[in-house]
Scaffold this motif. Structure first.
Motif, mmCIF file in Angstrom:
data_model
loop_
_atom_site.group_PDB
_atom_site.id
_atom_site.type_symbol
_atom_site.label_atom_id
_atom_site.label_comp_id
_atom_site.label_asym_id
_atom_site.label_seq_id
_atom_site.Cartn_x
_atom_site.Cartn_y
_atom_site.Cartn_z
ATOM 1 N N GLY A 81 0.784 -1.231 0.000
ATOM 2 C CA GLY A 81 0.000 0.000 0.000
ATOM 3 C C GLY A 81 0.814 1.277 0.000
ATOM 4 O O GLY A 81 0.293 2.338 0.346
ATOM 5 N N ALA A 82 2.072 1.217 -0.379
ATOM 6 C CA ALA A 82 2.924 2.412 -0.363
ATOM 7 C C ALA A 82 2.337 3.588 -1.141
ATOM 8 O O ALA A 82 2.432 4.728 -0.679
ATOM 9 C CB ALA A 82 4.322 2.077 -0.872
ATOM 10 N N PRO A 83 1.722 3.380 -2.321
ATOM 11 C CA PRO A 83 1.160 4.536 -3.033
ATOM 12 C C PRO A 83 0.140 5.317 -2.199
ATOM 13 O O PRO A 83 0.071 6.538 -2.282
ATOM 14 C CB PRO A 83 0.501 3.918 -4.267
ATOM 15 N N TYR A 84 -0.627 4.625 -1.371
ATOM 16 C CA TYR A 84 -1.629 5.313 -0.552
ATOM 17 C C TYR A 84 -0.964 6.191 0.502
ATOM 18 O O TYR A 84 -1.420 7.303 0.765
ATOM 19 C CB TYR A 84 -2.565 4.291 0.098
ATOM 20 N N TYR A 85 0.120 5.707 1.122
ATOM 21 C CA TYR A 85 0.856 6.532 2.075
ATOM 22 C C TYR A 85 1.461 7.735 1.369
ATOM 23 O O TYR A 85 1.448 8.846 1.872
ATOM 24 C CB TYR A 85 1.971 5.729 2.752
ATOM 25 N N LEU A 86 2.019 7.495 0.188
ATOM 26 C CA LEU A 86 2.667 8.588 -0.542
ATOM 27 C C LEU A 86 1.673 9.653 -0.981
ATOM 28 O O LEU A 86 2.023 10.832 -1.040
ATOM 29 C CB LEU A 86 3.443 8.029 -1.734
ATOM 30 N N MET A 87 0.446 9.265 -1.274
ATOM 31 C CA MET A 87 -0.577 10.270 -1.600
ATOM 32 C C MET A 87 -0.785 11.205 -0.416
ATOM 33 O O MET A 87 -0.910 12.417 -0.582
ATOM 34 C CB MET A 87 -1.900 9.596 -1.974
ATOM 35 N N SER A 88 -0.810 10.659 0.794
ATOM 36 C CA SER A 88 -1.000 11.471 1.999
ATOM 37 C C SER A 88 0.192 12.381 2.250
ATOM 38 O O SER A 88 0.039 13.491 2.759
ATOM 39 C CB SER A 88 -1.227 10.573 3.216
ATOM 40 N N ASP A 106 5.670 6.961 -9.789
ATOM 41 C CA ASP A 106 4.997 8.246 -9.995
ATOM 42 C C ASP A 106 4.913 9.046 -8.699
ATOM 43 O O ASP A 106 5.171 10.247 -8.666
ATOM 44 C CB ASP A 106 3.583 8.048 -10.544
ATOM 45 N N TYR A 107 4.555 8.369 -7.614
ATOM 46 C CA TYR A 107 4.399 9.051 -6.329
ATOM 47 C C TYR A 107 5.752 9.468 -5.754
ATOM 48 O O TYR A 107 5.871 10.531 -5.151
ATOM 49 C CB TYR A 107 3.641 8.166 -5.340
ATOM 50 N N LEU A 108 6.763 8.631 -5.941
ATOM 51 C CA LEU A 108 8.092 8.997 -5.454
ATOM 52 C C LEU A 108 8.657 10.176 -6.244
ATOM 53 O O LEU A 108 9.298 11.061 -5.673
ATOM 54 C CB LEU A 108 9.032 7.796 -5.519
ATOM 55 N N LEU A 109 8.413 10.204 -7.536
ATOM 56 C CA LEU A 109 8.864 11.340 -8.349
ATOM 57 C C LEU A 109 8.152 12.616 -7.930
ATOM 58 O O LEU A 109 8.771 13.686 -7.840
ATOM 59 C CB LEU A 109 8.633 11.059 -9.834
ATOM 60 N N LYS A 110 6.860 12.519 -7.638
ATOM 61 C CA LYS A 110 6.107 13.695 -7.179
ATOM 62 C C LYS A 110 6.614 14.164 -5.818
ATOM 63 O O LYS A 110 6.682 15.368 -5.560
ATOM 64 C CB LYS A 110 4.612 13.384 -7.124
ATOM 65 N N ALA A 111 6.970 13.213 -4.957
ATOM 66 C CA ALA A 111 7.527 13.578 -3.654
ATOM 67 C C ALA A 111 8.833 14.343 -3.846
ATOM 68 O O ALA A 111 9.064 15.373 -3.215
ATOM 69 C CB ALA A 111 7.754 12.324 -2.805
ATOM 70 N N LYS A 112 9.674 13.863 -4.738
ATOM 71 C CA LYS A 112 10.946 14.529 -5.026
ATOM 72 C C LYS A 112 10.709 15.942 -5.565
ATOM 73 O O LYS A 112 11.358 16.897 -5.143
ATOM 74 C CB LYS A 112 11.747 13.690 -6.031
ATOM 75 N N GLU A 113 9.747 16.056 -6.489
ATOM 76 C CA GLU A 113 9.415 17.369 -7.045
ATOM 77 C C GLU A 113 8.895 18.327 -5.970
ATOM 78 O O GLU A 113 9.061 19.533 -6.078
ATOM 79 C CB GLU A 113 8.373 17.225 -8.160
ATOM 80 N N ALA A 114 8.279 17.761 -4.928
ATOM 81 C CA ALA A 114 7.756 18.576 -3.831
ATOM 82 C C ALA A 114 8.841 18.922 -2.816
ATOM 83 O O ALA A 114 8.561 19.537 -1.790
ATOM 84 C CB ALA A 114 6.607 17.842 -3.140
ATOM 85 N N GLY A 115 10.086 18.507 -3.096
ATOM 86 C CA GLY A 115 11.190 18.852 -2.211
ATOM 87 C C GLY A 115 11.516 17.809 -1.163
ATOM 88 O O GLY A 115 12.332 18.054 -0.269
ATOM 89 N N LEU A 119 19.781 3.326 -3.881
ATOM 90 C CA LEU A 119 19.331 3.893 -5.145
ATOM 91 C C LEU A 119 18.715 5.267 -4.922
ATOM 92 O O LEU A 119 18.090 5.513 -3.898
ATOM 93 C CB LEU A 119 18.286 2.980 -5.791
ATOM 94 N N GLY A 120 18.881 6.101 -5.916
ATOM 95 C CA GLY A 120 18.247 7.411 -5.891
ATOM 96 C C GLY A 120 17.056 7.438 -6.830
ATOM 97 O O GLY A 120 16.719 6.450 -7.483
ATOM 98 N N ILE A 121 16.446 8.566 -6.913
ATOM 99 C CA ILE A 121 15.236 8.752 -7.711
ATOM 100 C C ILE A 121 15.477 8.441 -9.186
ATOM 101 O O ILE A 121 14.598 7.947 -9.882
ATOM 102 C CB ILE A 121 14.681 10.177 -7.496
ATOM 103 N N LYS A 122 16.688 8.668 -9.673
ATOM 104 C CA LYS A 122 16.981 8.435 -11.101
ATOM 105 C C LYS A 122 16.934 6.947 -11.459
ATOM 106 O O LYS A 122 16.803 6.601 -12.616
ATOM 107 C CB LYS A 122 18.331 9.032 -11.473
ATOM 108 N N ASN A 123 17.034 6.070 -10.455
ATOM 109 C CA ASN A 123 17.010 4.634 -10.699
ATOM 110 C C ASN A 123 15.602 4.048 -10.772
ATOM 111 O O ASN A 123 15.440 2.876 -11.102
ATOM 112 C CB ASN A 123 17.773 3.892 -9.597
#
Length: 160
Positions: free
Chosen positions: A50-57, A108-117, A86-90
């Protein structure tokens, strides 16, 4: 409203499913971390599948998370039990993160988290055997033997 489990500056998320052999790696690392004295600003979550659900929050503007450490299996054709930071680029190289069982790609959610700082780090362990859809509880010896080193890698990341 932000769940209590996400009210930390640093968050360690174990991903995977303990019913499918080495896919339980994230769960096992989180279990070890839960029994340790961690700084007050660190939260640990067995996110399972369920990681995507946590990342949405986490994307909520009131969420204090500044760093996410994801602990999961990888398949980079390495020796089973090999750990890799690994970093986001991987992310695009991790098939599991691009298409998951619920059609909600974790990348997708991890990339959005990165974009959010939010800083994103993945501690990956090369799996030997993932039995999905067949149930097999328990890690292979190679992956089990990497657990302590994986915990050390997480603790090092928490210092940064």
């Amino acid at each position: 409203m932000i769940p209590d489990s996400l009210k930390f500056k640093k968050l360690v998320m174990g991903c995977g499913n303990m019913l499918f052999a080495d896919d339980g790696f994230g769960y096992e690392v989180i279990s070890l971390l839960e029994n340790m004295e961690l700084p007050e600003d660190v939260g640990v979550i067995d996110a399972g599948t369920g990681a995507p659900y946590y990342l949405m929050s986490i994307m909520d503007k009131d969420c204090p998370v500044e760093k996410i450490i994801v602990v999961d299996i990888i398949d980079f054709k390495l020796e089973p039990g090999t750990l890799k930071k690994l970093g986001i680029k991987n992310l695009t190289k991790i098939d599991k993160y691009n298409f998951d069982a619920h059609d909600m790609p974790l990348s997708d959610y991890l990339l959005k988290a990165k974009e959010a700082g939010i800083e994103v780090v993945i501690i990956g362990c090369q799996a030997k055997r993932v039995t999905m859809p067949d149930i097999e509880v328990g890690l292979t010896d190679e992956v089990k033997n990497s657990l302590e080193n994986a915990v050390e890698m997480v603790l090092e990341e928490l210092k940064e």
